[in-house]
Each structure stands twice: as C-alpha cells, then as structure tokens.
Scaffold this active site. Structure first.
Site, PDB file in Angstrom:
ATOM      1  N   THR A  47       0.822  -1.217   0.000  1.00 31.78           N
ATOM      2  CA  THR A  47       0.000   0.000   0.000  1.00 31.78           C
ATOM      3  C   THR A  47       0.847   1.253   0.000  1.00 31.78           C
ATOM      4  O   THR A  47       0.472   2.275  -0.573  1.00 31.78           O
ATOM      5  CB  THR A  47      -0.938  -0.009   1.219  1.00 31.78           C
ATOM      6  OG1 THR A  47      -1.847  -1.086   1.068  1.00 31.78           O
ATOM      7  CG2 THR A  47      -1.704   1.288   1.370  1.00 31.78           C
ATOM      8  N   TYR A  61      -8.154   0.510  -3.301  1.00 31.06           N
ATOM      9  CA  TYR A  61      -7.065   1.109  -4.089  1.00 31.06           C
ATOM     10  C   TYR A  61      -6.229  -0.027  -4.690  1.00 31.06           C
ATOM     11  O   TYR A  61      -6.451  -1.204  -4.411  1.00 31.06           O
ATOM     12  CB  TYR A  61      -6.192   1.997  -3.207  1.00 31.06           C
ATOM     13  CG  TYR A  61      -5.679   1.273  -1.990  1.00 31.06           C
ATOM     14  CD1 TYR A  61      -6.357   1.360  -0.768  1.00 31.06           C
ATOM     15  CD2 TYR A  61      -4.561   0.446  -2.052  1.00 31.06           C
ATOM     16  CE1 TYR A  61      -5.922   0.663   0.337  1.00 31.06           C
ATOM     17  CE2 TYR A  61      -4.122  -0.260  -0.952  1.00 31.06           C
ATOM     18  CZ  TYR A  61      -4.799  -0.150   0.231  1.00 31.06           C
ATOM     19  OH  TYR A  61      -4.380  -0.846   1.324  1.00 31.06           O
ATOM     20  N   SER A  94       1.604  -7.747  -0.795  1.00 27.77           N
ATOM     21  CA  SER A  94       2.378  -8.693   0.037  1.00 27.77           C
ATOM     22  C   SER A  94       1.661  -9.998   0.357  1.00 27.77           C
ATOM     23  O   SER A  94       2.301 -10.963   0.769  1.00 27.77           O
ATOM     24  CB  SER A  94       2.820  -8.017   1.329  1.00 27.77           C
ATOM     25  OG  SER A  94       1.751  -7.948   2.261  1.00 27.77           O
ATOM     26  N   THR A 127       1.535  -4.422   4.176  1.00 33.34           N
ATOM     27  CA  THR A 127       1.371  -4.700   5.609  1.00 33.34           C
ATOM     28  C   THR A 127       0.783  -6.078   5.880  1.00 33.34           C
ATOM     29  O   THR A 127       0.911  -6.596   6.979  1.00 33.34           O
ATOM     30  CB  THR A 127       0.454  -3.652   6.254  1.00 33.34           C
ATOM     31  OG1 THR A 127      -0.830  -3.704   5.614  1.00 33.34           O
ATOM     32  CG2 THR A 127       1.057  -2.267   6.148  1.00 33.34           C
ATOM     33  N   ASP A 128       0.148  -6.694   4.883  1.00 29.12           N
ATOM     34  CA  ASP A 128      -0.536  -7.971   5.147  1.00 29.12           C
ATOM     35  C   ASP A 128       0.416  -9.046   5.645  1.00 29.12           C
ATOM     36  O   ASP A 128       0.064  -9.814   6.538  1.00 29.12           O
ATOM     37  CB  ASP A 128      -1.259  -8.466   3.883  1.00 29.12           C
ATOM     38  CG  ASP A 128      -2.495  -7.644   3.577  1.00 29.12           C
ATOM     39  OD1 ASP A 128      -3.143  -7.914   2.554  1.00 29.12           O
ATOM     40  OD2 ASP A 128      -2.797  -6.718   4.364  1.00 29.12           O
ATOM     41  N   LYS A 200      -0.004  -7.483  12.808  1.00 28.83           N
ATOM     42  CA  LYS A 200      -1.027  -6.587  12.262  1.00 28.83           C
ATOM     43  C   LYS A 200      -2.325  -6.922  12.982  1.00 28.83           C
ATOM     44  O   LYS A 200      -2.817  -8.048  12.886  1.00 28.83           O
ATOM     45  CB  LYS A 200      -1.148  -6.784  10.747  1.00 28.83           C
ATOM     46  CG  LYS A 200      -2.153  -5.828  10.093  1.00 28.83           C
ATOM     47  CD  LYS A 200      -2.135  -5.930   8.574  1.00 28.83           C
ATOM     48  CE  LYS A 200      -3.115  -4.944   7.944  1.00 28.83           C
ATOM     49  NZ  LYS A 200      -3.091  -5.000   6.451  1.00 28.83           N
ATOM     50  N   GLU A 321      -1.951 -28.929  27.230  1.00 27.28           N
ATOM     51  CA  GLU A 321      -3.199 -29.446  26.650  1.00 27.28           C
ATOM     52  C   GLU A 321      -3.000 -30.768  25.910  1.00 27.28           C
ATOM     53  O   GLU A 321      -3.937 -31.366  25.405  1.00 27.28           O
ATOM     54  CB  GLU A 321      -3.788 -28.409  25.690  1.00 27.28           C
ATOM     55  CG  GLU A 321      -4.418 -27.220  26.387  1.00 27.28           C
ATOM     56  CD  GLU A 321      -5.634 -27.630  27.207  1.00 27.28           C
ATOM     57  OE1 GLU A 321      -5.873 -27.015  28.249  1.00 27.28           O
ATOM     58  OE2 GLU A 321      -6.320 -28.609  26.812  1.00 27.28           O
TER      59      GLU A 321
HETATM   60  N1  DGL Z   1      -2.468  -5.925  -0.419  1.00 24.83           N
HETATM   61  C1  DGL Z   1      -1.988  -5.488   0.870  1.00 24.83           C
HETATM   62  C2  DGL Z   1      -0.480  -5.736   0.972  1.00 24.83           C
HETATM   63  O1  DGL Z   1       0.226  -5.501  -0.013  1.00 24.83           O
HETATM   64  C3  DGL Z   1      -2.264  -4.045   1.117  1.00 24.83           C
HETATM   65  C4  DGL Z   1      -2.113  -3.723   2.562  1.00 24.83           C
HETATM   66  C5  DGL Z   1      -0.970  -2.794   2.834  1.00 24.83           C
HETATM   67  O2  DGL Z   1       0.123  -2.860   2.224  1.00 24.83           O
HETATM   68  O3  DGL Z   1      -1.157  -2.008   3.782  1.00 24.83           O
HETATM   69  O4  DGL Z   1      -0.021  -6.125   2.049  1.00 24.83           O
END
Ligand code: DGL
Length: 364
Positions: A47, A61, A94, A127-128, A200, A321
């Site tokens: 992103t 986006y 990602s 971020t993913d 995240k 467990e």
């Molecule tokens: N498609 C997600 C990624 O590339 C977008 C999320 C982001 O980068 O914040 O991880």
C-alpha cells in the site's frame, strides 16, 4: 589600486571568486553528505506504493504501483537526514509474497550490509505479511546493522497518507547507530516494534501494528528514535540459520482450529507434501478430538508437528493441553502460528530432530 582597472581583469576576478564559492559550496555539501548515514531502501510493493482513484480512497485502491524512486522523491526531507539509494527488488501486494522472494530479499540484504558503505536498510512492504517477512529476516540477516521494515495503511494518493512519514521515520531509524543489534525492526505509526512479537491487529487503521502484551521497544518522535527495552530472544548474527546457499524452503503449513473442526485440512496438507505442520489450536493450543488422530498419524509419518495457538498472546505450555513428550510434538512458545511456521521452515533446513527444534522455539 586593489580593484582591477580593466573589464577583462574584473571578469577574471569574478570568475575566480565564483569558482571559489562554487568549490566551497561543493566541499560543504560533500562534507555534509559524509556525515549522513548511507541507507538503502529496498522496495517490494504494498500500500505504501499504492494508488487510489481519489484522495479519499482508502480501501479499494491498487497496491504496488509506485516505484521506489517516486517514493523517495515524494519525501525530499529524507535527503537531509541520509544518503539514500533505492532498489526495486520486486513490486507486489504482500499477500502474494513467495518463499523465493523471501530468499531473494534476504540475500540482497546480506550482500548490501556486508558493504562498508551501507549503514542500514529500509524495506518498504505491504502490511498484510509484513510481520512474517520481518520475522524471517530477523532469523536470517547476518549483520548487526539496522534493518527496518515499513509500510502504510493508506495509499500514497490518500488524504493524510501515512506512507511518507512512515518512510521518513524508517530511514531515520535505519540511520541511527543505536538501532543496531536489536534485530529486524518494524517502524509504523511512530512506533518501533521487534520483528518477533509485532502483529497486524486491525484490517484498515493506521495504528494496526501492535505488540500488545510484550510492548513496543521504542518510539520515533520528531524524527528521532527513542528505545525503552531490549529483545531477549536471539536474532540476526546470533542465529544458526544460513540461507546463502538455499534456493527453496521446506513446505510447512498451518491448520486452523475452531468449534467442530475435523481432520480434513490436516490430512490434505500432509497429502500435499507438508514436512511440517503448525496447528493453530484454540486456547492453550488445545487439540480437538476429531483432529488429534490425524496429527498423531502425521507425526508417525515423519511430519514435524508444532502446537501453536490462535489466541494471539501467551505461552503454549509444553505437555499442557497435550502430552507433547509422548506425542513427540513441539510447542510454539509465544510465536503466532504464522511465525511458528517460519521458524519451523528454517529449523527443517537444519534438522528433523524434535528435541533440537523445540530448543529453537525456546531460543528465537
Ligand atoms: N495488499 C496489501 C499488501 O500488499 C495491502 C495492505 C498494505 O500494504 O497495507 O499487504
């Protein structure tokens, strides 16, 4: 008469003075540059490199569209705090990152950090899976120099895009000597997180990266990093993992537990060739009765089983467990299922001994 009498002489004098001034400015610039840290930005997409249809587009986006030079040019303040070079390692969202890209990125990081003219590295990333890449690098980077992974939650075209300030902060952090030796760091939303423990935690908000119980290791305030704690688990130069000669990683998968779950996923993953399986158990890593036989059989067939928890915080207790000693299972300690998978992948490049692998889970 001090001032030259002829126009020719005056022109010569002004020419000399101009050249002297230009040389002085150049020398000053070189002197300033020599004092600034040399930071390389490795761009991978996400992103932070995303664009939307309008300034109010914060969902829907397109990620991974803006190149690394544009990211750098969008933040001219960076040039005042570091000598920055940029490389576009790849350009992806990602969620699509592959083992091959992890290895490519890690090898590039290690090659660059071995150079005396590189003081630190920033990796721009979606971020993913940012936390996974950061933890993978935390286990395979062979340098104490700062490696900072950064992303954004709003695309570059959005109102109050968080990418530019996150990138500026990440460069400041990567150029700070005090950041060295702390393992791979995640710099988001003015906070500094350790790669091992950050996750995240929100689908869309700018404060999504959290280390909720173990806590951030520092902040970046006014562009200056401040640190408040050290990480205790081994990382980077202190790990036993070496990916320099690897061109693939062992297949390790995660099977998620939930009410009334059966053994379909476990059996399918084993049949597909998993050499390791992380069970994302409920609670303290509990094994549902309908899943347990499949895990026991998988172990007997040579698949290494790690009991993790979907809960998100806390220690998965060995022999709590389930009787791990009897079942010859490994427990994930406090690692999330997705990070336990990464450690198990790297562990399997060294050994299949569950005793050795359990030691690794208590070490990293
Ligand atoms: N498609 C997600 C990624 O590339 C977008 C999320 C982001 O980068 O914040 O991880």
């Amino acid at each position: 008469m001090l001032f030259p009498s002829t126009a020719r002489a005056r022109a010569a004098l002004f020419g000399f003075l101009f050249m002297f001034a230009a040389a002085a400015v150049q020398a000053e610039a070189a002197n300033t540059a020599a004092k600034l840290p040399n930071v390389t930005i490795l761009a991978t997409g996400g992103t932070i490199a995303g664009t939307g249809a309008s300034s109010t587009t914060t969902i829907g986006y397109t990620a991974a569209t803006v190149g690394v030079q544009s990211l750098i040019q969008a933040v001219p303040e960076i040039a005042k705090v570091a000598n920055v070079t940029g490389e576009q390692v790849f350009q992806i969202a990602s969620e699509n990152i592959s083992d091959a890209q992890w290895l490519q990125l890690a090898k590039r990081v290690n090659l660059l950090l071995a150079q005396s003219n590189v003081d630190g590295i920033v990796i721009t990333h979606g971020t993913d899976t940012l936390e996974e890449t950061a933890y993978f690098l935390n286990l395979v980077v062979k340098s104490k120099k700062p490696v900072v992974v950064v992303g954004s939650m709003r695309p570059s075209t959005a109102l109050s895009a968080d990418g530019p300030i996150n990138l500026y902060n990440a460069v400041r952090l990567a150029g700070t000597p005090e950041a060295a030796g702390r393992g791979v760091l995640v710099a988001m939303n003015d906070q500094v997180h350790a790669a091992r423990d950050v996750t995240k935690a929100n689908t869309t908000t700018a404060d999504t990266f959290r280390t909720s119980e173990l806590g951030v290791i520092g902040y970046i305030q006014g562009g200056k990093p401040f640190f408040y704690r050290e990480v205790s688990r081994k990382h980077t130069v202190d790990t036993e993992f070496d990916i320099s000669k690897l061109d693939a990683l062992p297949q390790v998968d995660v099977a998620y537990a939930y009410a009334n779950v059966g053994d379909v996923a476990v059996n399918a993953l084993v049949a597909a060739g998993a050499r390791g399986l992380v069970h994302a158990g409920v609670g303290n890593g509990s094994l549902p009765a309908k899943t347990r036989p499949a895990l026991v059989k998988a172990r007997k067939d040579g698949v290494v089983i790690v009991r993790a928890s979907r809960v998100g915080q806390g220690i998965v207790a060995r022999n709590g467990e389930a009787n791990d000693d009897e079942l010859d299972f490994v427990v994930a300690d406090t690692l999330s299922p997705q990070k336990a998978r990464i450690l198990l992948m790297l562990a399997l490049t060294k050994t299949t001994s569950t005793r050795e692998i359990q030691r690794m889970f208590y070490t990293y």
